[in-house]
Design a protein around this motif. Structure first.
Motif, PDB file in Angstrom:
ATOM      1  N   ASP A 177       0.845  -1.205   0.000  1.00  0.00           N
ATOM      2  CA  ASP A 177       0.000   0.000   0.000  1.00  0.00           C
ATOM      3  C   ASP A 177       0.884   1.260   0.000  1.00  0.00           C
ATOM      4  O   ASP A 177       0.632   2.215  -0.746  1.00  0.00           O
ATOM      5  N   LEU A 178       1.915   1.237   0.833  1.00  0.00           N
ATOM      6  CA  LEU A 178       2.814   2.389   0.942  1.00  0.00           C
ATOM      7  C   LEU A 178       3.550   2.649  -0.378  1.00  0.00           C
ATOM      8  O   LEU A 178       3.679   3.784  -0.830  1.00  0.00           O
ATOM      9  N   GLU A 179       4.013   1.563  -1.005  1.00  0.00           N
ATOM     10  CA  GLU A 179       4.767   1.690  -2.258  1.00  0.00           C
ATOM     11  C   GLU A 179       3.854   1.901  -3.472  1.00  0.00           C
ATOM     12  O   GLU A 179       4.337   2.177  -4.566  1.00  0.00           O
ATOM     13  N   VAL A 180       2.551   1.723  -3.241  1.00  0.00           N
ATOM     14  CA  VAL A 180       1.549   1.795  -4.326  1.00  0.00           C
ATOM     15  C   VAL A 180       1.928   0.863  -5.483  1.00  0.00           C
ATOM     16  O   VAL A 180       1.990   1.251  -6.650  1.00  0.00           O
ATOM     17  N   TRP A 181       2.193  -0.406  -5.118  1.00  0.00           N
ATOM     18  CA  TRP A 181       2.409  -1.427  -6.137  1.00  0.00           C
ATOM     19  C   TRP A 181       1.029  -1.885  -6.611  1.00  0.00           C
ATOM     20  O   TRP A 181       0.510  -2.920  -6.171  1.00  0.00           O
ATOM     21  N   GLN A 182       0.433  -1.085  -7.439  1.00  0.00           N
ATOM     22  CA  GLN A 182      -0.977  -1.256  -7.761  1.00  0.00           C
ATOM     23  C   GLN A 182      -1.193  -1.258  -9.269  1.00  0.00           C
ATOM     24  O   GLN A 182      -0.634  -0.429  -9.989  1.00  0.00           O
ATOM     25  N   GLY A 183      -2.039  -2.193  -9.721  1.00  0.00           N
ATOM     26  CA  GLY A 183      -2.383  -2.228 -11.138  1.00  0.00           C
ATOM     27  C   GLY A 183      -3.555  -1.309 -11.445  1.00  0.00           C
ATOM     28  O   GLY A 183      -4.158  -0.739 -10.536  1.00  0.00           O
ATOM     29  N   ASP A 184      -3.871  -1.205 -12.732  1.00  0.00           N
ATOM     30  CA  ASP A 184      -4.982  -0.342 -13.142  1.00  0.00           C
ATOM     31  C   ASP A 184      -6.316  -0.796 -12.546  1.00  0.00           C
ATOM     32  O   ASP A 184      -7.224   0.008 -12.374  1.00  0.00           O
ATOM     33  N   ASP A 185      -6.431  -2.089 -12.263  1.00  0.00           N
ATOM     34  CA  ASP A 185      -7.686  -2.595 -11.701  1.00  0.00           C
ATOM     35  C   ASP A 185      -7.792  -2.371 -10.190  1.00  0.00           C
ATOM     36  O   ASP A 185      -8.770  -2.753  -9.563  1.00  0.00           O
ATOM     37  N   GLY A 186      -6.780  -1.772  -9.603  1.00  0.00           N
ATOM     38  CA  GLY A 186      -6.815  -1.464  -8.172  1.00  0.00           C
ATOM     39  C   GLY A 186      -6.183  -2.518  -7.286  1.00  0.00           C
ATOM     40  O   GLY A 186      -5.934  -2.274  -6.097  1.00  0.00           O
ATOM     41  N   ASP A 187      -5.914  -3.704  -7.830  1.00  0.00           N
ATOM     42  CA  ASP A 187      -5.294  -4.753  -7.011  1.00  0.00           C
ATOM     43  C   ASP A 187      -3.895  -4.302  -6.573  1.00  0.00           C
ATOM     44  O   ASP A 187      -3.158  -3.676  -7.336  1.00  0.00           O
ATOM     45  N   LEU A 188      -3.553  -4.653  -5.340  1.00  0.00           N
ATOM     46  CA  LEU A 188      -2.201  -4.381  -4.834  1.00  0.00           C
ATOM     47  C   LEU A 188      -1.376  -5.662  -4.907  1.00  0.00           C
ATOM     48  O   LEU A 188      -1.921  -6.770  -4.789  1.00  0.00           O
ATOM     49  N   TRP A 189      -0.067  -5.496  -5.099  1.00  0.00           N
ATOM     50  CA  TRP A 189       0.834  -6.642  -5.214  1.00  0.00           C
ATOM     51  C   TRP A 189       2.019  -6.455  -4.261  1.00  0.00           C
ATOM     52  O   TRP A 189       2.451  -5.316  -4.032  1.00  0.00           O
ATOM     53  N   GLY A 190       2.500  -7.550  -3.710  1.00  0.00           N
ATOM     54  CA  GLY A 190       3.641  -7.479  -2.806  1.00  0.00           C
ATOM     55  C   GLY A 190       4.742  -8.430  -3.236  1.00  0.00           C
ATOM     56  O   GLY A 190       4.517  -9.383  -3.997  1.00  0.00           O
TER      57      GLY A 190
ATOM     58  N   SER B 212       3.039  -2.699 -15.122  1.00  0.00           N
ATOM     59  CA  SER B 212       3.508  -1.512 -14.395  1.00  0.00           C
ATOM     60  C   SER B 212       4.189  -1.912 -13.085  1.00  0.00           C
ATOM     61  O   SER B 212       5.223  -1.342 -12.707  1.00  0.00           O
ATOM     62  N   VAL B 213       3.619  -2.898 -12.403  1.00  0.00           N
ATOM     63  CA  VAL B 213       4.192  -3.334 -11.121  1.00  0.00           C
ATOM     64  C   VAL B 213       5.515  -4.067 -11.360  1.00  0.00           C
ATOM     65  O   VAL B 213       6.514  -3.808 -10.666  1.00  0.00           O
ATOM     66  N   LEU B 214       5.536  -4.952 -12.354  1.00  0.00           N
ATOM     67  CA  LEU B 214       6.779  -5.682 -12.649  1.00  0.00           C
ATOM     68  C   LEU B 214       7.904  -4.712 -13.013  1.00  0.00           C
ATOM     69  O   LEU B 214       9.044  -4.872 -12.569  1.00  0.00           O
ATOM     70  N   ASN B 215       7.569  -3.706 -13.802  1.00  0.00           N
ATOM     71  CA  ASN B 215       8.604  -2.743 -14.201  1.00  0.00           C
ATOM     72  C   ASN B 215       9.099  -1.926 -13.000  1.00  0.00           C
ATOM     73  O   ASN B 215      10.287  -1.587 -12.918  1.00  0.00           O
ATOM     74  N   ARG B 216       8.206  -1.619 -12.066  1.00  0.00           N
ATOM     75  CA  ARG B 216       8.626  -0.930 -10.834  1.00  0.00           C
ATOM     76  C   ARG B 216       9.608  -1.800 -10.060  1.00  0.00           C
ATOM     77  O   ARG B 216      10.642  -1.343  -9.566  1.00  0.00           O
ATOM     78  N   TRP B 217       9.286  -3.079  -9.960  1.00  0.00           N
ATOM     79  CA  TRP B 217      10.145  -3.993  -9.193  1.00  0.00           C
ATOM     80  C   TRP B 217      11.519  -4.136  -9.851  1.00  0.00           C
ATOM     81  O   TRP B 217      12.528  -4.200  -9.163  1.00  0.00           O
TER      82      TRP B 217
END
Lengths: 150, 464
Positions: A67-80, A126-131
């Motif tokens: 939540d803090l890192e906003v690892w979030q997709g367009d659909d709103g799901d968060l990923w860790g 988007s999340v994979l590229n952030r990681w």
């Protein structure tokens, strides 16, 4: 949602220890779901049910970090992701927190693996590229996740 | 087994060997075509005493695996000369940038994707499975410098794997299904390409099983789609185009039942034609061959007409890792054999015992060469042959490719990692010493030595 995130209540179990809940700094309420720890290994369709290998507080910490890192997709799901320890009993090292359908619903999450649980467990581009950018995963791991090999 | 490794630094996503060219996709979606014969020529110029090894290793890799070559080196003098040439060839070159002639490079600006997840080239057409769908690029390879004729986007679905044969292309899209274009070359290359049609609900990869297609619903769950020939205007591989049926036969269950492995104990399974490479959760590795019950029938399509003919579990005599340990550092010794080393004496029955070659990591991909199998796990790439494992890469790979279907590159491996491309050629040097080759093959495949002296005598013969 809490209006003042600074006064978020501490994560806690309910009195009979049947569920765990907490609130992230941004005010998202989180509840652990028992089926992702105990009970049947497979669902009615014979697919494995993801189970946490870490304790409740660590599960909640993964949610808060996501939540803090906003690892979030367009659909709103968060990923860790946790590169230091395995999150799931089947070796999962990423996790998914599906966005609740209603804003007032609690969030929940589970260890994720596109290899074991299918395409729905593949983090968005988007999340994979952030990681990759943040040095959490290599390009090779990104490719393997994209190909459902991990 | 001898490995020759060449390294090309750069930021690459994938690489493929085709018709004497090395085709490399960069992270910036630039496609580069390099001249493999030019590379061999340059290596030969730098090390004249290694000629003809550079050509046999990197320009035309097929000859050293043929029976003609075995006959050729039967004469001692020729074997010695060939061994000398291979001995003069450096086993590793860590930067071939200036040795590898660039033929051309193509900016693929219309190629709108984040990552190439898989690629193959078939009938001069490059298929690219990407996170934004399937693309194909038609090439003209008739000239030394290849030319791009057309680029088409074929689908918008996240495509994780692609394979092509018998005029058809199959695209694995995970839970979005298996998509196939049968008769993909029936239209001329100028016309609009054939549409893809969904054939199965789930697919992570596919490969051909003679004229049928093995669809992997998961990496441990293959199912067979039976194919039948039909007449076509675009005949390839001497056959008409194959039309696939709709019934999925659980070929994985047949293989696991016959091999005595529980289906839920399979970590990874993949086929090359009718040969299945199987890795179980406990780390055992099997090579399983499925053949027609009636051997005279060359092309039966019914799965019920097939049976498992051969199950080979990779194992070595317990004494082999112990005795080879000091001489052959590349042999990865199983844990139980490692315990035999040091001050611990060799057990009396070590020559009667056999150890399973064990690979504990979960397997990410595998590929066949003509002399062994390449195994990719998350943190390393290894080469498995009949005497054990050799390290190809000790860290994570981005892409690992073998070229068993190609005429020229059956013993080559292309490995892309974060720093560049490894081009690896595998040479089975045992062919240069047939006596030792026979002895070592016996060591690896079942002869039990009854005494230490007979074992060591045989072993000494292997040293050229």
């Amino acid at each position: 949602m809490n209006e003042n995130p600074k006064e978020s209540p501490l994560p806690r179990f309910n009195p009979d220890m049947s569920y765990f809940c907490g609130t992230s700094d941004s005010g998202k309420s989180y509840t652990g779901i028992d089926k992702h720890r105990n009970g049947q290994k497979f669902d009615a369709a014979g697919k494995p049910i993801a189970k946490w290998a870490v304790e409740h507080m660590a599960e909640f910490a993964e949610f808060c970090r996501s939540d803090l890192e906003v690892w979030q997709g367009d659909d709103g799901d968060l990923w860790g992701i946790n590169i230091e320890r395995t999150l799931g009993v089947d070796g999962e090292f990423i996790c998914k927190f599906p966005c609740p359908e209603n804003e007032t619903d609690h969030w929940h999450g589970y260890p994720a693996s596109p290899k074991i649980h299918g395409t729905k467990d593949r983090p968005p581009k988007s999340v994979l590229n952030r990681w990759v950018h943040d040095g959490l995963i290599s390009t090779g791991t990104k490719k393997k996740l994209n190909r459902s090999k991990l | 087994m001898k490995l020759f490794k060449l390294f090309l630094p750069g930021e690459f996503e994938d690489a493929f060997l085709y018709k004497e060219r090395l085709l490399v996709m960069t992270v910036d979606k630039e496609l580069r075509a390099y001249d493999l014969e030019g590379l061999a020529r340059r290596l030969a110029e730098k090390s004249p005493s290694s000629v003809p090894a550079p050509y046999w290793l990197f320009a035309r890799n097929d000859f050293i695996g043929t029976n003609q070559f075995r006959k050729f080196v039967e004469a001692d003098a020729i074997a010695k000369a060939v061994a000398g040439a291979f001995g003069a060839m450096p086993s590793m070159l860590d930067d071939i940038t200036h040795d590898l002639p660039l033929l051309d490079q193509f900016r693929l600006d219309a190629f709108d994707c984040d990552m190439v997840l898989d690629l193959t080239i078939y009938n001069d057409r490059m298929y690219l499975a990407t996170d934004e769908g399937l693309f194909h690029i038609d090439f003209d390879f008739s000239r030394k410098v290849p030319k791009i004729l057309a680029l088409h986007k074929r689908s918008d679905i996240h495509s994780m794997a692609v394979s092509a044969k018998y005029g058809s292309v199959s695209v694995s899209c995970g839970d979005d299904g298996l998509w196939i274009a049968e008769g993909d070359f029936e239209q001329s290359k100028e016309e609009r390409p054939t549409s893809l049609a969904v054939k199965a609900e789930r697919s992570v990869m596919t490969n051909w099983w003679t004229q049928s297609l093995v669809n992997y619903e998961a990496y441990n769950s293959p199912k067979l789609l039976a194919g039948e020939r039909r007449r076509s205007s675009a005949s390839l591989e001497g056959l008409s185009v194959v039309e696939l049926g709709k019934t999925l036969f659980p070929i994985g269950a047949l293989v696991s039942e016959k091999a005595g492995i529980e289906t839920n104990q399979i970590d990874y399974i993949f086929n090359f034609s009718k040969k299945f490479f199987v890795h179980s959760i406990d780390g055992s590795i099997y090579d399983i061959e499925v053949l027609d019950k009636d051997k005279k029938r060359q092309r039966s399509v019914e799965p019920s007409e097939h049976e498992v003919q051969r199950v080979y579990k990779f194992e070595v005599p317990a004494a082999l890792p112990y005795l080879l340990g000091a001489q052959d550092k590349e042999l990865v010794r199983p844990k139980s054999a490692r315990e035999l080393t040091g001050d611990t004496p060799l057990p009396k029955d070590a020559f009667g015992q056999r150890l399973s070659l064990s690979f504990k990591d979960s397997i990410v991909s595998s590929g066949h060469t003509r002399v062994g199998t390449v195994i990719e796990s998350r943190q390393r790439v290894q080469f498995l042959h009949d005497e054990g494992f050799l390290d190809l890469l000790n860290h994570e790979a981005i892409t690992v490719r073998t070229f068993m279907q190609s005429k020229f590159y059956g013993n080559m491996v292309a490995v892309v990692d974060e720093d560049g491309l490894w081009l690896i050629s595998v040479f089975d040097e045992r062919v240069l010493n047939p006596t030792a080759a026979i002895a070592r093959r016996r060591l690896g495949q079942g002869t039990v030595f009854t005494s230490t002296s007979s074992f060591l005598t045989t072993l000494k013969q292997k040293t050229v």
